[in-house]
Scaffold this active site. Structure first.
Site, mmCIF file in Angstrom:
data_model
loop_
_atom_site.group_PDB
_atom_site.id
_atom_site.type_symbol
_atom_site.label_atom_id
_atom_site.label_comp_id
_atom_site.label_asym_id
_atom_site.label_seq_id
_atom_site.Cartn_x
_atom_site.Cartn_y
_atom_site.Cartn_z
ATOM 1 N N ASN A 1 -4.162 2.965 -4.906
ATOM 2 C CA ASN A 1 -3.300 1.957 -4.742
ATOM 3 C C ASN A 1 -4.188 0.904 -5.725
ATOM 4 O OD1 ASN A 1 -1.016 1.881 -2.450
ATOM 5 N ND2 ASN A 1 -2.855 3.082 -1.978
ATOM 6 N N GLY A 2 -5.215 0.421 -5.613
ATOM 7 C CA GLY A 2 -5.994 -0.386 -6.360
ATOM 8 C C GLY A 2 -5.760 -0.298 -7.635
ATOM 9 N N ARG A 3 -5.905 0.813 -8.190
ATOM 10 C CA ARG A 3 -5.809 1.027 -9.754
ATOM 11 C C ARG A 3 -4.572 0.993 -10.182
ATOM 12 N NH1 ARG A 3 -7.913 6.857 -9.505
ATOM 13 N NH2 ARG A 3 -8.233 6.341 -7.297
ATOM 14 N N THR A 4 -3.389 1.391 -9.555
ATOM 15 C CA THR A 4 -2.122 1.247 -9.804
ATOM 16 C C THR A 4 -1.694 0.008 -9.821
ATOM 17 O OG1 THR A 4 -1.815 3.730 -9.169
ATOM 18 C CG2 THR A 4 0.334 2.237 -9.481
ATOM 19 N N HIS B 1 0.912 -1.283 -0.017
ATOM 20 C CA HIS B 1 -0.077 0.176 0.036
ATOM 21 C C HIS B 1 0.877 1.242 0.069
ATOM 22 C CE1 HIS B 1 -4.359 0.297 -0.058
ATOM 23 N NE2 HIS B 1 -4.013 1.378 0.750
#
Length: 338
Positions: free
Chosen positions: A194-197, A188
């Site tokens: 964070n999710g998209r990347t 993280h």
């Protein structure tokens, strides 16, 4: 680790590539739009694939959608175009590259933060300088002071793994990309995006290894997030890997079926027995032909219907004399009756 999935992904990818589905005009562009739309939807965007097509291709904004969520989609599309371009150059993963990708993802929806530890800017992809948790009462992520070192270790690990992996081992390549996603999202590194990347990095690795990028569909958001939680809590990343692999197999099969049905290319054995089926019955029959161990919940996910609908369809197919069944509902298999 489910070894059956390793066999299934090889078969599904082979059928996908042989089907001709990728030969459609602008197919890769629209596949990218699907990746982007679903990834932002997991983070709360309500923009549809059709709305994104108009936004990306025509500059037409969607009514009733906020500027922020539309810009979130534009940023992610641009980040993917860049990532997929450099994926062909066999890049070396560094903290600077990851920050660059994060900066592209957050380009128009950035925020600046001032903390006791200092100031940081998400539009520059800078790592977070305070601690975060996964929601109220959720898991505490790695302390911010440890993030730079953890990212260094991640980059060293992924570069070594990519260098030594056998690119002909399709399942191993996909599992490596899923493992990379899991490790990076668990660190993280950023305060937002964070999710998209990390899904972007996963897809970039897949392109680098010559794979068809996987899509985490918005319909599977709950199971996707739960698989990450379960993997962390059980210290077993294969839980998330299996989930991602299973859904990618279903997505590849779904796209082939949609292409074949849309262009009338179905080699339909059903017609030869003179039975008129509904679209749902017909598609489920094809799913069973492709995988005779498939269960109702998997059929339901592939078609975006309920398990009860899938059960009614298989009952009808059995009543028509097209299907048989041996073994239990969970461990048995379907029998194709000619």
């Amino acid at each position: 680790m489910n070894k059956d999935l390793d066999t299934q992904i090889k078969e599904a990818l082979k059928a996908y590539l042989a089907s001709g589905v990728e030969e459609q005009v602008d197919y890769h562009k629209f596949y990218l739009y699907s990746i982007v739309t679903n990834s932002t939807a997991i983070e709360g965007s309500a923009v549809t694939e059709v709305e994104n097509q108009l936004l990306f291709d025509e500059g037409i904004t969607a009514k009733g959608r906020s500027l922020t969520e539309q810009m979130m989609n534009v940023d992610l599309k641009d980040a993917y175009l860049y990532a997929f371009k450099i994926a062909t150059e066999n890049p070396t993963y560094t903290p600077q590259l990851l920050q660059q990708l994060s900066a592209l993802v957050m380009r128009r929806t950035w925020s600046e933060y001032s903390t006791i530890a200092g100031h940081f800017d998400s539009s520059k992809g800078e790592f977070r300088l305070y601690n975060v948790s996964a929601g109220i009462g959720g898991r505490i992520y790695l302390a911010y002071s440890k993030v730079p070192h953890a990212v260094d270790n991640f980059c060293e690990w992924i570069n070594e793994e990519i260098a030594k992996i056998d690119k002909s081992d399709i399942a191993a390549c996909y599992r490596l990309s899923f493992e990379a996603h899991f490790r990076l999202v668990t660190i993280h590194p950023w305060v937002d995006g964070n999710g998209r990347t990390t899904r972007l990095v996963m897809n970039m690795i897949q392109r680098q290894l010559g794979l068809v990028p996987s899509i985490v569909r918005k319909e599977d958001k709950g199971e996707y997030i739960q698989s990450l939680v379960d993997s962390r809590e059980n210290d077993d990343s294969t839980i998330a890997q299996d989930m991602m692999l299973r859904h990618h197999i279903s997505n590849l099969k779904r796209r082939v079926l949609q292409y074949q049905e849309g262009y009338g290319l179905m080699n339909d054995n059903v017609n030869s027995v003179g039975v008129k089926l509904t679209n749902t019955q017909r598609t489920i029959y094809k799913l069973i032909q492709a995988n005779q161990s498939i269960i109702h919940s998997e059929m339901a996910k592939a078609l975006s219907v309920t398990s009860k609908t899938a059960e009614r369809a298989t009952k009808a197919l059995r009543d028509f004399g097209l299907l048989g069944r041996e073994g239990s509902d969970k461990t048995g298999r379907w029998i194709i009756l000619k």
